[in-house]
Motif scaffolding. Structure first.
Motif, mmCIF file in Angstrom:
data_model
loop_
_atom_site.group_PDB
_atom_site.id
_atom_site.type_symbol
_atom_site.label_atom_id
_atom_site.label_comp_id
_atom_site.label_asym_id
_atom_site.label_seq_id
_atom_site.Cartn_x
_atom_site.Cartn_y
_atom_site.Cartn_z
ATOM 1 N N TYR A 4 0.847 -1.196 0.000
ATOM 2 C CA TYR A 4 0.000 0.000 0.000
ATOM 3 C C TYR A 4 0.880 1.242 0.000
ATOM 4 C CZ TYR A 4 -3.526 -3.409 1.297
ATOM 5 O OH TYR A 4 -4.358 -4.496 1.318
ATOM 6 N N PHE A 22 1.114 -4.670 4.198
ATOM 7 C CA PHE A 22 0.224 -4.911 5.322
ATOM 8 C C PHE A 22 -0.637 -6.121 4.989
ATOM 9 C CE2 PHE A 22 1.225 -0.425 5.750
ATOM 10 C CZ PHE A 22 1.511 -0.342 7.099
ATOM 11 N N GLN A 25 -6.658 -4.558 4.569
ATOM 12 C CA GLN A 25 -7.029 -3.140 4.553
ATOM 13 C C GLN A 25 -7.285 -2.587 5.945
ATOM 14 O OE1 GLN A 25 -9.936 -1.980 1.664
ATOM 15 N NE2 GLN A 25 -8.888 -3.022 0.000
ATOM 16 N N THR A 28 -4.014 -1.496 7.167
ATOM 17 C CA THR A 28 -3.610 -0.336 6.375
ATOM 18 C C THR A 28 -4.334 0.918 6.854
ATOM 19 O OG1 THR A 28 -3.277 -1.806 4.500
ATOM 20 C CG2 THR A 28 -3.369 0.549 4.027
ATOM 21 N N VAL A 57 -4.515 6.763 0.354
ATOM 22 C CA VAL A 57 -3.912 5.436 0.380
ATOM 23 C C VAL A 57 -4.354 4.687 -0.868
ATOM 24 C CG1 VAL A 57 -3.700 3.279 1.651
ATOM 25 C CG2 VAL A 57 -4.013 5.435 2.903
ATOM 26 N N ASP A 59 -3.632 1.075 -3.429
ATOM 27 C CA ASP A 59 -3.065 -0.268 -3.450
ATOM 28 C C ASP A 59 -2.006 -0.351 -4.542
ATOM 29 O OD1 ASP A 59 -4.435 -0.557 -5.894
ATOM 30 O OD2 ASP A 59 -5.956 -1.896 -5.058
#
Length: 75
Positions: A4, A22, A25, A28, A57, A59
């Motif tokens: 991320y 991570f 989610q 994250t 944020v 991916d």
């Protein structure tokens, strides 16, 4: 493990080219809120009214997952 990226916008863009791994989610999201708090604290009261500050944020595919936004204003 998924990677991320945490990009910061405040007058200029600070793009995260490295990212962090991570497990999911939820982890994250927690890291994003901690990071946002640390960065805001590091501004030492210099957040300017009328300007937006945010962390986005994404991916590893560039999909935006979370946006934490602070907009300071004078009523």
């Amino acid at each position: 493990m998924p990677r991320y990226f945490f990009n910061v916008f405040y007058g200029r863009t600070t793009t995260d080219h490295v990212g962090e791994e991570f497990p999911d989610q939820d982890a994250t999201w927690k890291e994003a809120t901690v990071l946002a708090g640390q960065i805001l604290q590091g501004l030492h009261g210099d957040l300017v009214p009328g300007r937006e500050w945010r962390v986005e944020v994404t991916d590893e595919f560039g999909n935006r997952l979370f946006i934490l936004r602070i907009h300071a204003e004078v009523p």
